[in-house]
Design an enzyme around this catalytic site. Structure first.
Site, short mmCIF file in Angstrom:
data_model
loop_
_atom_site.label_atom_id
_atom_site.label_comp_id
_atom_site.label_asym_id
_atom_site.label_seq_id
_atom_site.Cartn_x
_atom_site.Cartn_y
_atom_site.Cartn_z
N SER A 156 0.84 -1.20 0.00
CA SER A 156 0.00 0.00 0.00
C SER A 156 0.87 1.24 0.00
O SER A 156 1.97 1.25 0.57
CB SER A 156 -0.90 0.02 1.24
N LYS A 170 2.51 -2.46 6.41
CA LYS A 170 2.85 -2.37 5.00
C LYS A 170 4.30 -1.93 4.79
O LYS A 170 4.93 -2.28 3.79
CB LYS A 170 1.87 -1.44 4.27
N TYR A 185 -1.82 -0.37 10.38
CA TYR A 185 -1.89 -0.89 9.01
C TYR A 185 -0.74 -0.35 8.17
O TYR A 185 -0.06 -1.11 7.45
CB TYR A 185 -3.22 -0.54 8.37
#
Length: 344
Positions: free
Chosen positions: A168, A210, A206
């Site tokens: 991401s 990543k 998150y």
């Protein structure tokens, strides 16, 4: 490289190219997280290329069976298989790898798409913070356990298998505090309830997982001898409609809803970069070796990963990761010793 809102806006508004296609006759594709969203749409694209086998790896059996039926109905491809794997459970990952070793045969493309995003601290049955285990530890675990099969496939079929891990652009927003930069037990600290008690830590979790994916891809690639015909890369699908953000509430959820309406790709459009990372550059796949892919091209990763301190964290987190996974399954030690170089 630093993240730019304007670059993000321009990319999301740009017309996206059609899906890349090649002939996959005789080859095997494994899609992790295949029952919905990006994973299902990418599976549909792969199915249209006539693979010898297409394995949909899902956590839930009923949803997986529904995905199989839907895939057949929408593509006409009837050879897809459902295999179960739960990345929140190391034993499930081991079972998947064991099954593949027994009867999986060749493995040409592994796309690891499963991930979770949560603001709430919870642990798995393995006593790891859930998103850290799913997004990083188990993702790396599965890639390492399947690596020997992919190397064998390359040797026996004169091909170049690929491991694609979905990443991401949010990794550009992840930061590492000074204590974390020096922490010899980074992953253990990140998983601890003491560290995660701050709401900000979980809001940023998150993005940090990543960044850890970037670290893993770059670390594994650096240790794979250049003669090894396996390519690993990380790919950003862009900002898509997704259930990942379902825990957002209040003004944040409202802002995300509005941003989706203005900028988000459909799951099908978001799946195209996954396919591109797995099959493009057939004549020279090494151009994608160890790279972060965004907007159908290689892009520089976050500055955090490029600084000397970041490189040191990458190497320390690799060493810690291998210790953790070797305790779970001694095969990891054997795989590292047999297939990877320690001279980094």
């Amino acid at each position: 490289m630093k993240w730019s809102y304007w670059a993000f806006f321009a990319q999301q508004r740009k017309r996206q190219p059609p899906v890349t296609k090649v002939d996959l006759t005789g080859k095997t594709v494994v899609m992790i997280g295949a029952n919905a969203g990006l994973g299902f749409e990418a599976s549909k694209h792969f199915a249209s290329m006539n693979p010898g086998r297409l394995i949909l790896a899902c956590r839930n059996e009923s949803k997986g069976k529904a995905a199989l039926e839907k895939l057949k109905a929408e593509t006409g491809y009837s050879k897809a298989e459902l295999w179960l794997v739960d990345l929140a459970d190391f034993f499930s990952v081991k079972q998947f790898a064991d099954r593949y070793e027994r009867d999986g045969g060749r493995l040409d493309i592994l796309v690891e798409n499963a991930a979770v995003a949560t603001f709430n601290y919870s642990t798995t049955k393995d006593n790891w913070e859930s998103s850290l285990q799913v997004n990083h530890l188990s993702t790396a675990f599965l890639a390492l356990l399947l690596l020997p099969t992919m190397i064998k496939t390359a040797q026996e079929h004169s091909t170049v298998p690929r491991i694609v891990i979905v990443d991401s652009e949010l990794h550009y927003m992840a930061t590492l505090s000074k204590p974390l930069l020096k922490d010899p037990h980074l992953l253990k600290t990140l998983s601890s309830v003491e560290y995660c008690k701050s709401s900000k830590v979980m809001r940023d979790r998150y993005a940090l997982t990543k960044l850890l994916v970037v670290f893993f891809v770059r670390a594994l690639n650096a240790r794979l001898p250049s003669s090894t015909p396996v390519v690993i890369n990380a790919v950003n699908p862009g900002y898509c409609y997704s259930e990942l953000r379902r825990e957002l509430t209040g003004p944040t959820a409202a802002f995300d809803w509005l941003t989706e309406k203005m900028l988000a790709y459909s799951s099908e459009v978001g799946s195209r970069p996954l396919v591109w990372a797995a099959i493009s550059h057939q004549d020279d796949p090494d151009v994608l070796r160890g790279e972060y892919i965004n907007d159908y091209k290689v892009q520089e990763v976050s500055d955090v990963a490029l600084t000397p301190a970041g490189v040191q964290v990458q190497n320390r987190s690799w060493d810690e990761l291998i210790r953790i996974l070797s305790d779970v399954d001694p095969r990891v030690t054997d795989i590292v010793g047999q297939y990877l170089s320690c001279s980094i």
